[in-house]
Design an enzyme around this catalytic site. Structure first.
Site, PDB file in Angstrom:
ATOM      1  N   GLU A  13       0.809  -1.219   0.000  1.00 48.25           N
ATOM      2  CA  GLU A  13       0.000   0.000   0.000  1.00 48.25           C
ATOM      3  C   GLU A  13       0.841   1.267   0.000  1.00 48.25           C
ATOM      4  OE1 GLU A  13      -3.959  -1.716   2.304  1.00 48.25           O
ATOM      5  OE2 GLU A  13      -2.318  -0.896   3.500  1.00 48.25           O
ATOM      6  N   ASP A 195     -12.402  -6.145  -2.745  1.00 47.87           N
ATOM      7  CA  ASP A 195     -13.305  -7.295  -2.629  1.00 47.87           C
ATOM      8  C   ASP A 195     -14.661  -6.823  -2.127  1.00 47.87           C
ATOM      9  OD1 ASP A 195     -13.441  -7.745   0.510  1.00 47.87           O
ATOM     10  OD2 ASP A 195     -11.339  -7.364   0.022  1.00 47.87           O
TER      11      ASP A 195
END
Length: 230
Positions: A13, A195
């Site tokens: 990230e 997701d």
């Protein structure tokens, strides 16, 4: 030059951001890595908190204490909890809260907050950046919730949606927000969806993790390029 703290829970990230920083120096406090340097005429401290609220809270307090940051941006990925929020969409926090702490506890115990409001100036900058970048996805302003578990169970997802009506769920943002709040440090959470927080989560997460993480980081880069503090 005011210091801006950037927190990601995982190295994927923050790697894109670290690779852009000039005059990079690495520090380690209590096992957490802190990458210090300059980016778009801003003094930047980027850190990897590790996964979960306890790690995120400890890392955020160290970031504030050791570097006296002016504001905090949390970047990363999340699971959608709203049918309108699709995989690879972006969520900018309006407010943030814990989904695994009772409302009565949040209201009646320190710091007496049901939710933590993101900074209006940072929200506006994030929205403007998303519009300017012309993303290949939709961006949303909404509530983000956090808890100490990876959500991939439809019953748990249904409970969280019923109680909090959030846009997405992750595992660090509310802890970062709470620590920022008690230290009076402005914050915003930027999350790209990897997701749908359901029975397909593990497969979707593996497929979209890096792509979603990099999209969130690109938005942070865009924000930093436009930051002009009074």
């Amino acid at each position: 030059m005011k210091k801006i703290g950037i927190i990601g829970a995982m190295q994927v990230e923050i790697d894109l951001l670290i690779n852009k920083v000039q005059n990079l120096t690495k520090f380690t406090y209590a096992g957490f890595p802190f990458y210090h340097g300059e980016l778009f005429s801003n003094e930047i401290i980027i850190t990897n908190s590790g996964v979960g609220k306890v790690n995120a809270a400890a890392c955020t307090q160290l970031l504030i204490d050791q570097f006296s940051v002016y504001s905090i941006i949390n970047t990363g990925i999340a699971g959608s909890l709203d049918e309108a929020v699709k995989i690879y969409d972006v969520v900018i926090s309006s407010d943030v809260t814990h989904h695994d702490v009772r409302v009565e506890q949040k209201k009646n115990l320190f710091p007496f907050q049901e939710t933590f409001q993101a900074d209006k100036q940072l929200i506006e900058l994030a929205l403007q950046t998303c519009a300017y970048l012309k993303l290949n996805s939709t961006y949303h302003l909404g509530r983000i919730v956090s808890g100490e578990s990876f959500i991939e169970d439809i019953e748990e997802k249904t409970r969280i949606v019923k109680n909090y009506a959030p846009a997405c769920v992750e595992m660090e943002g509310s802890a970062i927000a709470q620590v920022a709040h008690i230290n009076k440090v402005p914050f915003v959470i930027i999350r790209s969806i990897s997701d749908n927080a359901d029975e397909n989560t593990t497969l979707d997460y593996k497929k979209y993790e890096e792509m979603a993480a990099n999209q969130s980081a690109q938005i942070v880069l865009g924000m930093l390029s436009e930051m002009k503090w009074p």
